[in-house]
Every structure is written in C-alpha cells, then in structure tokens.
Design a protein around this motif. Sequence first.
Motif, mmCIF file in Angstrom:
data_model
loop_
_atom_site.group_PDB
_atom_site.id
_atom_site.type_symbol
_atom_site.label_atom_id
_atom_site.label_comp_id
_atom_site.label_asym_id
_atom_site.label_seq_id
_atom_site.Cartn_x
_atom_site.Cartn_y
_atom_site.Cartn_z
ATOM 1 N N CYS A 34 33.149 -45.842 -19.564
ATOM 2 C CA CYS A 34 33.863 -44.924 -18.697
ATOM 3 C C CYS A 34 35.341 -44.981 -19.068
ATOM 4 C CB CYS A 34 33.705 -45.315 -17.227
ATOM 5 S SG CYS A 34 31.995 -45.294 -16.631
ATOM 6 N N ALA A 68 33.904 -40.907 -10.012
ATOM 7 C CA ALA A 68 33.044 -41.583 -9.050
ATOM 8 C C ALA A 68 33.024 -43.068 -9.350
ATOM 9 C CB ALA A 68 31.637 -40.996 -9.134
ATOM 10 N N CYS A 90 31.381 -43.754 -12.422
ATOM 11 C CA CYS A 90 31.919 -42.863 -13.441
ATOM 12 C C CYS A 90 31.021 -41.650 -13.634
ATOM 13 C CB CYS A 90 32.209 -43.621 -14.714
ATOM 14 S SG CYS A 90 31.735 -43.036 -16.290
ATOM 15 N N SER A 91 31.562 -40.495 -13.275
ATOM 16 C CA SER A 91 30.850 -39.227 -13.401
ATOM 17 C C SER A 91 30.798 -38.815 -14.866
ATOM 18 C CB SER A 91 31.571 -38.154 -12.588
ATOM 19 O OG SER A 91 32.847 -37.900 -13.135
#
Length: 440
Positions: free
Chosen positions: A67, A45, A48-49
């Motif tokens: 990330c 995402a 950053c997921s």
Amino acid sequence: MSVNRHSKVRTRAAVGLTVATLAAGVTAGAGPATARPQAAPAAPAAECSADYRVEQKLSTGTTWRMCWRYDGKAGLVLENISYQPKGEPKPIKVLNSARLGQIHVPYDDGNVEYDDLTGFDFAQGLMSLAPSECPGGTIKTVKVPESWNEDPNVKGLCTTTRSRGHAYRMQGDTANKVYQAQGKDLLVYTVNQVGWYEYMTEWRFQDDGTITMNVGATGSLSWEDYDAGDGRGWPIGKGANAAKATSHSHNAFWRLDFALDGSTANKIEQYDSTVTAPAAGQRAPSTKTTRTKVTKELAGDSKNYRWWRVVSATGKNKDGHPRSYEIVPGPTTKYPGRSYTKHDVYFTEYNKCELFASHNPGACGAGAGTSVDKWVNGQALKHPVVWTNIGFHHIARDEDQQPMPVHWQGFSIAPRDVTAMNPLTPAELGWQNGHWRPRS
C-alpha cells in the motif's frame, strides 16, 4: 549539488505555478511506453483501497504487494509490503512500512545546513511526471497534504517494471546446457524539488526478493552560489579563475519497520569475521565468523567483514531455517559533523513519534531528544526499527551543468533463507537442494 536555497525559496504562488506547469506519472506493468494518469483517490481505507494498492506480478513469477500513502513531511510512504515468489503458497510479509527518515545537507563552509524533510518542505515539492518518465507504467495522482498549491492533486507517483540484466547464469556439467534468466524489477518512485535540487526517491523490488532503496539528486547547480565560501570549491566555468561552487554533503536516512511473516517481534543479529594468517600446516589464511545477538538498542558502525540481519521470530522456509533479511549498505561517506550522522545504522525500539533521524518534530517525551542517536538508550528490542545512514560528499564538477546528472546513494535489504532455494530456480533444477549428486 551546490544550492543557494534562498534563491529558490518556495512561496505558495511559486509552488502552485511549478506544479501546474509540469506533467506527471505512476504504477507498474509492462506495456506501451505511455503512463496512464488516474484521478486523485479518496482517503485510504484501513487495509488500503484499490486506489492506494500496488500489486505487480513480474514476468519471472514473483508478485510484490504493498500500500502507499503520502506524508506531509516524509513524502512517499510504502506500507504492508509482501513478497511472493513462485512456489510459495501465500505472500510473505516483509515490512510494515518503509520511508525516508531525513535528508541532511550541511555545507563545507559551515554557514548553512538543511534538514530537507522536516525543515525545507520536501513533501510540498512533489513534482508532476510526464508520461515519458514512467515508460510502460502507470501514473497515480497524489493528494499532497496541506498543499501550497491551489490544486493539491499532483500526478507524481510512478510504478513500472524494469529489466536489470542477468539474474543468474549457469552451464550444466552433463548436458552442457546454459541456464540463464534476465531479472525483473518493480520500480516505484517520486520526484521532489527542494530549492535547486530534484530528489528522485526510488524503490526497486526485485524478483529475487531484494529491495533496493535509492535517493538520486539531480536538477541544477545554483547559478547564484558560485562563491566558494568553503575556500575549496571546484571551479565551474572557463579559466583558472572561474567561479567555484560550494561543496556540501548529502546524508540520507531511511526508516524501515520490519514485520517478517507478519510479526513485529523480529530479532537483530550482527556478524563479524576475523581473518588470521595460516597456522602451521595450513595452506591459506583462515576465517572465523561469530554471531552477536543484538538484544538492546544499538548505534552500529560498518566494518570490514561485518554485517547485520533482521530475523523472523515466527517464520521458517521449507528447509526449516528462520527467514531473515540482510542489510546491504551502499557506498557511503560518513559525515562526522553531527552526532546523528556518526553511525551507519541504528536499531531502535518502536516508538510511533520517532519518525525523522534529525530535527524530529514529534514530542517523544521529556529528555528524549530530537535525533535518532538520542533514542538509543538501552531499551530492549522487542519491536526493532532499522535506520540506515548513507552519505555522499558532493564536490561539483564541470559535468554537473546543465542539467546535473543524477548522483545516487542508497542500500539494499537482501533475503537470507526466506526461500529454501533461489526463488528463480528453473523447474528442472528444483531437485538440487542441499547435498545433491548428479543423476546417472
């Protein structure tokens, strides 16, 4: 490492076989000496997921956050890197991104040279890591872009923690008490195979705010390359007439996009010190240090008593001093054979297509050139990008076989006034800031 690249050129089938037959590992945290493989995550995402996030609070109280993503040429890229030592109410952003900028390998005989990131499929060679290679850590699965392998998912990113020895030691004057602490690091790394090389790309995030970037070359000397085409290679094997491995250089570049305190409008400063002989009445030589503000793009050369720092345009520590990071080069053998390897550090104005120090594949405009030295053309530094060049001249030795021990090259960036005191200061010494006097 002596390498006949053509003896181990990858094909789609060969890479698939190599990746499929090795085990893998990645992330951080103390615990049992086994790594926990994770499923390949979906695309990251924007912010950053969780699958692409690394967050580690070290036992000494410091938390690092970042990330990660995997680039089809550069390999591992770390982004949105922040540092939060104990006592700081919120994370301090340090870097927008950090990544390799090139590994340039010219051979002494002048017959070949390689740009491993842009010309020899560095990213495609991501290796799986066995759990034992990521002790106490976690392994993430990386999806290699446009993979040559039937399965692009490689268990190839390790994050773990390591002890590094003493962070400090001090014996108190009055209580005769010893203050000491053992330093802790967050370690993030991958291994990429290029020909006979295996490159370990290592990022160490220390609890004192220092970040150390290393490339370690290991793997094997090519048994087909003992021709000593340079006429000076070292004998490998038995007897005075043993076959000689061809000597070569490794010129590793890193690209750092700073964003201290969340702003890319950082400033660059150069410091030079001059030592003069004692004047009349002086007991010792004197040293004077001067600061030069670097306001335009620069190709810089390391010198005795010279250093650079990147200064925050917006953030100050609790003492009111501007936060900054100092560039600390490691040992280097500067290769004079190419224009882009003739300097130790470059400061360029940010350009989204300027990504690799040599043979940059991006179209950066007419006449822009394809190497970092060509991008230093007098632009004002409003959003500076830092490039470092660390070289190693490899003359093989008997001990390089078999397998070859890792030889490391790299550098650090060290916090300078990021915090008002040592971020690992014990609580009972927290009052000793500035011109303190012993308490009665």
